[in-house]
Motif scaffolding. Structure first.
Motif, PDB file in Angstrom:
ATOM      1  N   ARG A  29       0.835  -1.203   0.000  1.00  0.00           N
ATOM      2  CA  ARG A  29       0.000   0.000   0.000  1.00  0.00           C
ATOM      3  C   ARG A  29       0.871   1.255   0.000  1.00  0.00           C
ATOM      4  O   ARG A  29       0.637   2.200  -0.764  1.00  0.00           O
ATOM      5  CB  ARG A  29      -0.921   0.018   1.228  1.00  0.00           C
ATOM      6  N   LEU A  30       1.906   1.247   0.825  1.00  0.00           N
ATOM      7  CA  LEU A  30       2.798   2.405   0.889  1.00  0.00           C
ATOM      8  C   LEU A  30       3.552   2.588  -0.428  1.00  0.00           C
ATOM      9  O   LEU A  30       3.741   3.722  -0.879  1.00  0.00           O
ATOM     10  CB  LEU A  30       3.760   2.276   2.070  1.00  0.00           C
ATOM     11  N   ALA A  31       3.974   1.500  -1.047  1.00  0.00           N
ATOM     12  CA  ALA A  31       4.659   1.598  -2.344  1.00  0.00           C
ATOM     13  C   ALA A  31       3.738   2.243  -3.375  1.00  0.00           C
ATOM     14  O   ALA A  31       4.171   3.093  -4.168  1.00  0.00           O
ATOM     15  CB  ALA A  31       5.112   0.217  -2.814  1.00  0.00           C
ATOM     16  N   LYS A  32       2.468   1.872  -3.345  1.00  0.00           N
ATOM     17  CA  LYS A  32       1.487   2.444  -4.274  1.00  0.00           C
ATOM     18  C   LYS A  32       1.311   3.946  -4.005  1.00  0.00           C
ATOM     19  O   LYS A  32       1.263   4.756  -4.943  1.00  0.00           O
ATOM     20  CB  LYS A  32       0.153   1.709  -4.103  1.00  0.00           C
ATOM     21  N   GLU A  33       1.247   4.321  -2.722  1.00  0.00           N
ATOM     22  CA  GLU A  33       1.103   5.742  -2.364  1.00  0.00           C
ATOM     23  C   GLU A  33       2.343   6.542  -2.767  1.00  0.00           C
ATOM     24  O   GLU A  33       2.237   7.670  -3.241  1.00  0.00           O
ATOM     25  CB  GLU A  33       0.848   5.887  -0.860  1.00  0.00           C
ATOM     26  N   ILE A  34       3.523   5.952  -2.568  1.00  0.00           N
ATOM     27  CA  ILE A  34       4.764   6.632  -2.952  1.00  0.00           C
ATOM     28  C   ILE A  34       4.800   6.818  -4.464  1.00  0.00           C
ATOM     29  O   ILE A  34       5.168   7.891  -4.963  1.00  0.00           O
ATOM     30  CB  ILE A  34       5.996   5.854  -2.437  1.00  0.00           C
ATOM     31  N   ASP A  35       4.393   5.801  -5.202  1.00  0.00           N
ATOM     32  CA  ASP A  35       4.340   5.897  -6.662  1.00  0.00           C
ATOM     33  C   ASP A  35       3.384   7.014  -7.098  1.00  0.00           C
ATOM     34  O   ASP A  35       3.689   7.783  -8.016  1.00  0.00           O
ATOM     35  CB  ASP A  35       3.912   4.562  -7.253  1.00  0.00           C
ATOM     36  N   LYS A  36       2.255   7.106  -6.425  1.00  0.00           N
ATOM     37  CA  LYS A  36       1.284   8.164  -6.730  1.00  0.00           C
ATOM     38  C   LYS A  36       1.915   9.545  -6.499  1.00  0.00           C
ATOM     39  O   LYS A  36       1.784  10.444  -7.339  1.00  0.00           O
ATOM     40  CB  LYS A  36       0.053   7.980  -5.837  1.00  0.00           C
ATOM     41  N   GLN A  37       2.616   9.707  -5.382  1.00  0.00           N
ATOM     42  CA  GLN A  37       3.274  10.980  -5.100  1.00  0.00           C
ATOM     43  C   GLN A  37       4.349  11.266  -6.144  1.00  0.00           C
ATOM     44  O   GLN A  37       4.498  12.406  -6.588  1.00  0.00           O
ATOM     45  CB  GLN A  37       3.889  10.980  -3.688  1.00  0.00           C
ATOM     46  N   ASP A  38       5.099  10.232  -6.540  1.00  0.00           N
ATOM     47  CA  ASP A  38       6.141  10.411  -7.565  1.00  0.00           C
ATOM     48  C   ASP A  38       5.544  10.968  -8.854  1.00  0.00           C
ATOM     49  O   ASP A  38       6.109  11.877  -9.467  1.00  0.00           O
ATOM     50  CB  ASP A  38       6.849   9.089  -7.866  1.00  0.00           C
ATOM     51  N   LYS A  39       4.391  10.430  -9.261  1.00  0.00           N
ATOM     52  CA  LYS A  39       3.741  10.897 -10.486  1.00  0.00           C
ATOM     53  C   LYS A  39       3.277  12.342 -10.355  1.00  0.00           C
ATOM     54  O   LYS A  39       3.426  13.138 -11.289  1.00  0.00           O
ATOM     55  CB  LYS A  39       2.578   9.979 -10.844  1.00  0.00           C
ATOM     56  N   LEU A  40       2.732  12.690  -9.191  1.00  0.00           N
ATOM     57  CA  LEU A  40       2.307  14.075  -8.968  1.00  0.00           C
ATOM     58  C   LEU A  40       3.510  15.020  -9.001  1.00  0.00           C
ATOM     59  O   LEU A  40       3.456  16.097  -9.595  1.00  0.00           O
ATOM     60  CB  LEU A  40       1.583  14.195  -7.615  1.00  0.00           C
ATOM     61  N   ILE A  41       4.602  14.584  -8.374  1.00  0.00           N
ATOM     62  CA  ILE A  41       5.824  15.402  -8.323  1.00  0.00           C
ATOM     63  C   ILE A  41       6.377  15.617  -9.729  1.00  0.00           C
ATOM     64  O   ILE A  41       6.715  16.748 -10.109  1.00  0.00           O
ATOM     65  CB  ILE A  41       6.865  14.743  -7.401  1.00  0.00           C
ATOM     66  N   VAL A  42       6.452  14.554 -10.522  1.00  0.00           N
ATOM     67  CA  VAL A  42       6.979  14.662 -11.894  1.00  0.00           C
ATOM     68  C   VAL A  42       6.115  15.627 -12.710  1.00  0.00           C
ATOM     69  O   VAL A  42       6.634  16.465 -13.452  1.00  0.00           O
ATOM     70  CB  VAL A  42       7.068  13.277 -12.567  1.00  0.00           C
ATOM     71  N   GLY A  43       4.807  15.528 -12.566  1.00  0.00           N
ATOM     72  CA  GLY A  43       3.904  16.408 -13.309  1.00  0.00           C
ATOM     73  C   GLY A  43       4.124  17.882 -12.975  1.00  0.00           C
ATOM     74  O   GLY A  43       4.194  18.727 -13.873  1.00  0.00           O
ATOM     75  N   ILE A  44       4.250  18.172 -11.696  1.00  0.00           N
ATOM     76  CA  ILE A  44       4.459  19.569 -11.283  1.00  0.00           C
ATOM     77  C   ILE A  44       5.844  20.041 -11.713  1.00  0.00           C
ATOM     78  O   ILE A  44       6.006  21.178 -12.171  1.00  0.00           O
ATOM     79  CB  ILE A  44       4.307  19.705  -9.757  1.00  0.00           C
ATOM     80  N   GLU A  45       6.850  19.184 -11.546  1.00  0.00           N
ATOM     81  CA  GLU A  45       8.208  19.577 -11.957  1.00  0.00           C
ATOM     82  C   GLU A  45       8.261  19.868 -13.452  1.00  0.00           C
ATOM     83  O   GLU A  45       8.933  20.795 -13.880  1.00  0.00           O
ATOM     84  CB  GLU A  45       9.225  18.490 -11.576  1.00  0.00           C
ATOM     85  N   ARG A  46       7.531  19.068 -14.238  1.00  0.00           N
ATOM     86  CA  ARG A  46       7.470  19.320 -15.685  1.00  0.00           C
ATOM     87  C   ARG A  46       6.850  20.681 -15.965  1.00  0.00           C
ATOM     88  O   ARG A  46       7.334  21.434 -16.804  1.00  0.00           O
ATOM     89  CB  ARG A  46       6.645  18.223 -16.358  1.00  0.00           C
ATOM     90  N   LYS A  47       5.741  20.927 -15.278  1.00  0.00           N
ATOM     91  CA  LYS A  47       5.039  22.190 -15.485  1.00  0.00           C
ATOM     92  C   LYS A  47       5.939  23.369 -15.099  1.00  0.00           C
ATOM     93  O   LYS A  47       6.058  24.341 -15.845  1.00  0.00           O
ATOM     94  CB  LYS A  47       3.760  22.211 -14.635  1.00  0.00           C
ATOM     95  N   LEU A  48       6.586  23.258 -13.936  1.00  0.00           N
ATOM     96  CA  LEU A  48       7.453  24.350 -13.484  1.00  0.00           C
ATOM     97  C   LEU A  48       8.722  24.461 -14.331  1.00  0.00           C
ATOM     98  O   LEU A  48       9.332  25.526 -14.386  1.00  0.00           O
ATOM     99  CB  LEU A  48       7.811  24.161 -12.002  1.00  0.00           C
TER     100      LEU A  48
END
Length: 90
Positions: A29-48
């Motif tokens: 479950r934690l691995a899935k949550e970390i993966d979700k955060q990674d995707k959100l982080i990559v998206g924002i970093e791309r935008k910025l």
């Protein structure tokens, strides 16, 4: 004592675990949550990282995105720490 953690909006819910958890299921479950955060982080970093966005968007919008990035990074760090604690359990 070790607790399971779940972010609910801006609130963090802690559930004492003691001997009540399935270690492997919680790690998954934690691995899935970390993966979700990674995707959100990559998206924002791309935008910025997009000069077109940062040059054309109002400063308030850019700052909001930077704030989101900071929140996602903090949430990810917390999840990693929780995962590490659970991984150490016997």
């Amino acid at each position: 004592p070790l607790s399971a953690t779940q972010l609910v909006g801006d609130m963090e819910v802690l559930v004492p675990m003691a001997d009540l958890i399935d270690k492997e299921a919680e790690l998954a479950r934690l691995a899935k949550e970390i993966d979700k955060q990674d995707k959100l982080i990559v998206g924002i970093e791309r935008k910025l990282g997009n000069e077109s966005f940062t040059a054309k968007a109002p400063e308030a919008v850019v700052e909001k995105e930077r704030g989101k990035l900071k929140e996602y990074l903090a949430a990810r760090q917390h999840l990693v720490e929780q995962r590490n604690k659970i991984a150490e359990l016997d």
